[in-house]
Design an enzyme around this catalytic site. Structure first.
Site, PDB file in Angstrom:
ATOM      1  N   GLY A 448      38.830   2.777  27.092  1.00  0.00           N
ATOM      2  CA  GLY A 448      39.777   3.555  27.880  1.00  0.00           C
ATOM      3  C   GLY A 448      41.025   3.894  27.088  1.00  0.00           C
ATOM      4  N   ASP A 562      34.952  -8.616  21.231  1.00  0.00           N
ATOM      5  CA  ASP A 562      35.366  -7.489  20.382  1.00  0.00           C
ATOM      6  C   ASP A 562      36.607  -7.878  19.577  1.00  0.00           C
ATOM      7  OD1 ASP A 562      35.312  -5.006  19.223  1.00  0.00           O
ATOM      8  OD2 ASP A 562      36.280  -3.973  20.883  1.00  0.00           O
TER       9      ASP A 562
END
Length: 767
Positions: A448, A562
């Protein structure tokens, strides 16, 4: 004397009128020059033959040749480069040429058996042409393959990866990455040389993307709307041409202002009614006729741009009254005995008095307006009501009611607020970000966009607006939000709240002012060769402590998924704060491994074991953190395509250097200066364990954090620095490292086990 017959006189008059009309038609080429080659119009500044084209003194790009001597259709080419032109647009500043698609064919074992001549297109620095970034894209056909091109200096420009998928599982859409992929190209590109990377067949790690591999792979630039026709044939093996759109301009000056300021005969806009404007692709300018004129603005005098008779083109220039053409414009008026709007059909009315009928019509009109106002007010009220219902629907769908109950339950248990966690309204976040203005964007990621926001209490926050959320993630969202909000660690970015009355929930985090660790390492300001080793070790130790806290102290444990330098923020005092839990998972209570249907992460940081098994564990974060520490100590990017293939991965380079005993050379300048041999071997051993191919051989994050902190304490002592003196035999009690150095370690890691893909990009592989 006999009189001239009436018929002959009429023919003469018609001939004179036709000649006058011809003189008013816009000319495209210079007088006496050829204007057509087959069905292609050749407008000046282009030209066929000597004296018919514009010579820009730096190149002869506008000189064209037309070969119509044979039985085949006429062929229009650039004299300087011999590229064939299929179309030239004066208004759009475009020219269409053709290039051969580069082809490579392989046998059943993946060996190269055939390829056509490597097709490339080179346009020199002073050329009038650039590849059109808006109407041209890169395409790769066949699978599995990575197709890309560079800028002639070995630097990557654009590319995409095409993978295979069994025919019975075809996905909808054309050229979306299965058998065919495409990518946009940037502006300002003047060189194209296609390249391919083949993935050998028969290897287990490629079997998912190489199922039903095609025999031939292609990579080429092509006109974007080429895909609107039936050209995409994945299994083709032939050679073919593709159209490519070029943007042309007058490029002997960077902008119109510079060209006009020179005021010499070299200025291209020669028409009496021509204007100059800057181009979007590269430096330079083009010309256009002024409003009310049409023709060729590059021709001298009044012969280039001529006046448009707007009264003859009623479709484009509307007039329902009396139309009169003027120089560069036209007038439209109602007849003398009428009044009204001549630009509207039936807009001209007789000049009558205000009759009773007109009064009645006026009264009816006022009534209609009042009724319309009432109707509009009712519609607005209904629209607002529908908006409130939609927000309530999203709030309930996203688990807002459950989250409120959990927060009240938590408050009742703890006797206080739920860690300051708050549920925000969408209006609050819109106001905080100036309606999500582009100038408030802090960064973009795979999950996003992050905006900077200022809340009503003047506190600065970071607001993450996610792109999408799967149904399964929505069900667990409220539980995860409440758990993440309880994380209270100085090195973890605090989750302050969320907004649930939108389709995809938005998250509100504390604002960290000094950017990312990636920017600190690779940006213009921040980390350099003189940065103290202690600062680097402190940042690494703080990041490791944050991950260890999530793995060991959070309940339930949290796997980040991540870990990379772009997800580690730095505050004003360079304190590390781990962020972006977009790929994170809550570890199950029975400590079973998390099995994902999608492998998420960033190339270069991805755990190879996770990539092959789809099993996300805490050791996956350990591998990624090991890559982060390598990046911090070497100040090198994790993936680099400039050098040979074996040196593209930082991990591969590091492992190879350790094997050869040259890992000291890989470290950054100040690291080599400050770190002694014992500390170097310690950190080398720790990092080699972290990036091991087997998760079982990697240490836990808690051990990593302790080792780094011990190494940092060790470095603060005089014997810890390079050149600080050797330790005497029996002085092991002075070592703060806490273990005997292991200089001969059997590191189980192969350099070619790291996927050679583009660095610093987040990918999701469907397995």
């Amino acid at each position: 004397m006999s009189r001239m017959p009436t018929t002959a006189l009429l023919l003469i008059v018609l001939h004179l009128l036709s000649v006058a009309a011809a003189q008013r038609q816009a000319s495209m080429a210079l007088p006496g020059c050829r204007e057509k080659c087959g069905n292609v119009t050749v407008p000046y500044p282009f030209g066929i033959g000597a004296g018919c084209y514009r010579d820009n003194r730096l190149s002869r790009d506008f000189e064209l040749a037309c070969d119509d001597s044979g039985p085949s259709p006429p062929r229009l080419t650039m004299v300087s480069r011999r590229y064939r032109l299929a179309n030239i647009s004066l208004a759009a500043g475009e020219a269409t040429t053709y290039l051969n698609a580069t082809r490579s064919c392989y046998n059943s074992t993946g060996g190269l058996v055939d390829r056509n001549r490597n097709t490339y297109m080179s346009i020199n620095y002073h050329s009038s042409y650039l590849f059109s970034s808006s109407k041209t894209q890169l395409v790769s056909l066949g699978c599995p393959t990575l197709g890309y091109f560079d800028d002639g200096s070995g630097h990557y420009v654009s590319g995409c990866m095409s993978v295979c998928r069994p025919a019975q599982f075809d996905l909808p859409g054309r050229c979306t990455g299965v058998g065919c992929c495409r990518s946009a190209i940037p502006s300002g590109i003047n060189f194209f040389e296609p390249k391919q990377t083949n993935f050998p067949r028969g290897q287990p790690r490629y079997e998912t993307i190489a199922a039903e591999a095609t025999s031939c792979h292609y990579v080429f630039l092509v006109q974007t709307d080429w895909f609107d026709s039936e050209h995409v044939i994945v299994n083709r093996t032939d050679d073919f041409e593709v159209p490519v759109v070029l943007d042309w301009a007058i490029r002997n000056a960077r902008k119109c202002s510079a060209a006009m300021g020179n005021a010499t005969a070299d200025f291209a806009c020669r028409g009496a009614h021509s204007e100059c404007f800057d181009v979007d692709n590269g430096d330079g300018y083009r010309c256009k006729c002024s409003k009310g004129y049409d023709g060729n603005p590059y021709l001298d005098g009044v012969g280039g741009c001529i006046d448009i008779d707007e009264c003859k083109d009623t479709d484009k220039y509307v007039c329902y009254g009396v139309c009169t053409n003027t120089e560069g414009d036209y007038t439209c008026k109602c007849p003398p005995e009428e009044t009204g709007d001549p630009y509207v059909k039936n807009g001209c009315r007789p000049k009558d008095k205000f009759t009773v009928a007109l009064k009645a019509v006026t009264g009816v009109g006022v009534g209609v307006i009042l009724l319309g106002s009432i109707f509009c007010g009712t519609c607005l009220a209904l629209q607002k009501s529908n908006l409130m219902r939609t927000k309530k629907k999203f709030f309930e769908h996203n688990g807002g009611v459950i989250l409120q109950q959990q927060m009240r339950s938590y408050n009742g248990t703890t006797g206080g607020a739920s860690g300051g966690f708050k549920i925000f309204s969408s209006e609050e976040l819109k106001k905080a970000t100036n309606n999500f203005a582009a100038d408030q964007i802090l960064g973009r990621g795979g999950h996003g966009i992050v905006y900077r926001g200022v809340l009503a209490d003047n506190s600065v926050v970071a607001i993450k607006k996610s792109k999408m959320m799967e149904e399964a993630e929505t069900k667990e969202f409220t539980r995860e939000m409440l758990i993440l909000s309880q994380i209270n660690h100085r090195n973890v970015v605090k989750l302050l709240g969320c907004c649930l009355e939108v389709e995809v929930p938005m998250l509100v985090y504390e604002y960290v002012s000094n950017g990312t660790l990636y920017q600190y390492i690779h940006g213009d300001k921040g980390l350099n060769a003189d940065t103290a080793l202690d600062t680097r070790l402190r940042i690494g130790a703080e990041s490791a402590e944050a991950l260890a806290y999530m793995h060991s102290s959070a309940s339930p444990p949290i796997l980040h998924g991540d870990v990379k330098t772009a997800n580690i923020l730095l505050d004003g005092s360079l304190t590390a704060k781990v962020t972006d839990f977009g790929a994170s998972k809550l570890a199950p209570s029975d400590e079973a491994e998390v099995i994902a249907t999608l492998v998420q992460g960033t190339c270069g940081y991805l755990d190879p074991e996770y990539l092959m098994t789809c099993q996300l564990t805490d050791k996956s974060d350990v591998y990624s953190f090991g890559v982060v520490m390598l990046e911090l100590l070497t100040r090198k990017k994790v993936l680099c395509f400039d050098g040979p293939e074996e040196n593209r991965s930082l991990v591969s380079c590091f492992v190879a250097a350790v094997k050869a005993g040259r890992h000291d050379d890989l470290m950054d300048g100040n690291v080599r200066k400050e770190m002694g041999p014992e500390a170097l071997e310690e950190v080398t051993h720790l990092l080699m364990r972290c990036v091991s191919m087997s998760g079982d051989e990697r240490p836990g994050m808690k051990e990593v954090a302790e080792r780094l902190e011990a190494l940092r304490r060790y470095q603060r002592h005089p014997w810890g620095h390079a050149g600080g003196g050797d330790l005497e035999e029996g002085e092991d009690e002075k070592s703060l490292l806490g273990r005997k150095q292991q200089c001969d370690v059997d590191y189980k890691f192969r350099p070619h086990d790291v996927l050679d893909l583009e660095g610093d990009s987040t990918y999701t592989y469907s397995l």
